[in-house]
Enzyme design. Structure first.
Site, PDB file in Angstrom:
ATOM      1  CB  CYS A   1      34.034  34.842  41.790  1.00 42.68           C
ATOM      2  SG  CYS A   1      33.159  36.165  40.951  1.00 42.68           S
TER       3      CYS A   1
ATOM      4  CB  CYS B   1      35.774  37.950  41.725  1.00 41.37           C
ATOM      5  SG  CYS B   1      34.123  37.870  42.434  1.00 41.37           S
TER       6      CYS B   1
END
Length: 108
Positions: free
Chosen positions: A33, A36
């Protein structure tokens, strides 16, 4: 450089970690991600900021699917703030450090 103050947790130890009397911020993330990854250094700085006052933890949703499912997490990064095992607040998406610090400060 990752902070040694960030606790990496799993489905197995999740309940014990969030049951702390100190506020506990859990960052639900995954290594693939992009947002992230961008949030990672911010989480490290937040952990350094709250050392000894709050628990800052990360949970990889790929390795630990049970807990994110219980909380209906459908997008990452998602950060959930707990106190005494109770959900206090939740933020989804990449978030500014000041906003995360403000969130945790409200639970102190």
């Amino acid at each position: 450089m990752a902070s040694d103050k960030v606790k990496h947790i799993s489905d197995a130890d999740f309940a014990a970690v969030i049951s702390s009397a100190q506020p506990c911020l859990v960052d639900f993330w995954a290594p693939w991600c992009g947002p992230c990854k961008a949030l990672g250094p911010v989480i490290d700085e937040v952990a350094d900021h709250f050392a000894g006052k709050a628990v800052i933890a990360k949970m990889n949703v790929d390795d630990n699917p049970v807990t994110p499912g219980k909380f209906g997490i459908r997008a990452i990064p998602t950060m959930i703030l707990f106190k005494n095992g109770q959900l206090i607040n939740q933020i989804t998406g990449a978030t500014a450090k000041a906003q995360i610090i403000d969130l945790v400060n409200k639970a102190l």
